[in-house]
Design an enzyme around this catalytic site. Sequence first.
Site, PDB file in Angstrom:
ATOM      1  N   LYS A 196       0.791  -1.225   0.000  1.00 22.13           N
ATOM      2  CA  LYS A 196       0.000   0.000   0.000  1.00 22.13           C
ATOM      3  C   LYS A 196       0.829   1.285   0.000  1.00 22.13           C
ATOM      4  O   LYS A 196       0.335   2.337  -0.414  1.00 22.13           O
ATOM      5  CB  LYS A 196      -0.944   0.010   1.203  1.00 22.13           C
ATOM      6  CG  LYS A 196      -2.160  -0.892   1.056  1.00 22.13           C
ATOM      7  CD  LYS A 196      -3.189  -0.277   0.122  1.00 22.13           C
ATOM      8  CE  LYS A 196      -4.524  -0.995   0.201  1.00 22.13           C
ATOM      9  NZ  LYS A 196      -5.565  -0.333  -0.594  1.00 22.13           N
TER      10      LYS A 196
ATOM     11  N   SER B  57       0.313  -9.761  -0.561  1.00 19.35           N
ATOM     12  CA  SER B  57       0.122  -8.312  -0.439  1.00 19.35           C
ATOM     13  C   SER B  57       0.390  -7.733   0.932  1.00 19.35           C
ATOM     14  O   SER B  57       0.512  -6.513   1.061  1.00 19.35           O
ATOM     15  CB  SER B  57      -1.322  -7.961  -0.847  1.00 19.35           C
ATOM     16  OG  SER B  57      -2.246  -8.657  -0.031  1.00 19.35           O
TER      17      SER B  57
END
Length: 507
Positions: free
Chosen positions: A50, A303
């Site tokens: 992110k 992720s």
Amino acid sequence: MTDYIRKILDARVYDVAVESPLDPMPRLSARLKRPVLLKREDLQAVFSFKLRGAYNKMSGLSPEQLARGIVCASAGNHAQGVALGAQRLKARAVIVMPRTTPAIKVDACRARGAEVVLHGDTFDEALEEARRREAADGMTFLHPFDDPDVIAGQGTIGMEIMSRHPAPIEAIFVPIGGGGLAAGIATFVKYLRPQTKVFGVEPDDAACMKAALDANEPVTLPSVGLFAEGVAVRRAGDETFRLCRQHLDGVVTVDTDAMCAAVKDIFDDTRAVSEPSGALALAGAKLWAAQNGGTGTLVAVSSGANLNFDRLRHIAERAEIGEQREVLLGVTIPEKPGAYRAFIAALGPRAITEFNYRHAEGAQAHIFVGVNLPGGVPEKHELIAALSGSGYGVQDLSDNEMAKVHIRYMVGGRASGLPDERLYRFQFPERPGALMKFLDRLGEDFDITLFHYRNHGADYGRVLAGISVPEAERARFDAAIEALGYPCVDETGNPAYRLFLGNGTAA
């Protein structure tokens, strides 16, 4: 598409991000009989991808915008990227997070100087509060996914996959929350290699992008599951939906057990511990491979790794079921001496992973048992058929959520009519045949009235057993236990036993 490709190529992410490796997964590749690679975004400074999109957006803000401060809503990983970017750019950051956000993510944001506001139980409630603060305080709102600069920042992952693996890739699997990561990667990959498939992966209880694609427009889900809180988004973004509709080859949905199994796969091959949403893409890749066959290379994006340590208990419990290498059964057996041993013999040489039993009044007893299945689903059907053919009542509880979360720990309770019951805590060697050796040593003279065992991954198993031992037989029983050689502690006087399981009350 050309505008996005330019944005991705020009994205300013490497001030804070590293080009993460594309690691092989040899054990999983051998099982699937095809190469599987893992894009290791869990190795970023905030343990998530992110920071790419957040910093790319923030680095393009004017000095005036930075001076007014930045506000965002996030379930955790976007927040950490914003906190890191604000720290680097010396800007104020106010981050609104759902109250369900793991403490490890909240603490990480505060450690970087961000002001954290806990609001609501879902991302969407946090988003409303962040928007309110944007309007009230004049701050710059930084969307976690539905922004071209954020999408472009995440798209650099697709660029890295293409550059690190010039050989053909059959399919790339990307987790989807609001869709920013999938939109960015799919846009770049389809521009450069249109023959490579790109699939989004969502939890089956939080599949907002699949719902949007099915409806041909973004829709708001009435609720979402929170197990994979990093992707617990009720509505996909408008821009991410547009790009995903254009470039994705489809969306795969998986359940909680599949994510837990993927966490275990990642650990087995890399010794890294992923958060559930971080393992989501790999779970989707495994499901797709099982349904489609083939030998081409698969890539899954890992992720994030922002996992509260105490969640590992639940993940470990569910991983083997997710791999379909363990079956949970409810079995009815006769309530009579020798029936317990006969049932264990009927299971054959298979390893027992869990056993819960309590004496019951009447002619029948009910057992909650877990059995290891090296042969997977075919072996499960074979076992159930064999038990049913031997006259046992059998129910497969492997997909029963209430049974897995609650009932397995609640089997038992008080039992009347057991004046000679004694309670013992044993350590069994963790190997096939250990339980049968125990039963053979006891013979049919001593009735088992309670049994609880669960495999914990150690080299010994922890067993709690209730055994009916008349006073006149105590010496013979003690001799049998001593000859068995398993470490043993008499817990008959334990107040917890007397309060919850025995005939008396706690002292």
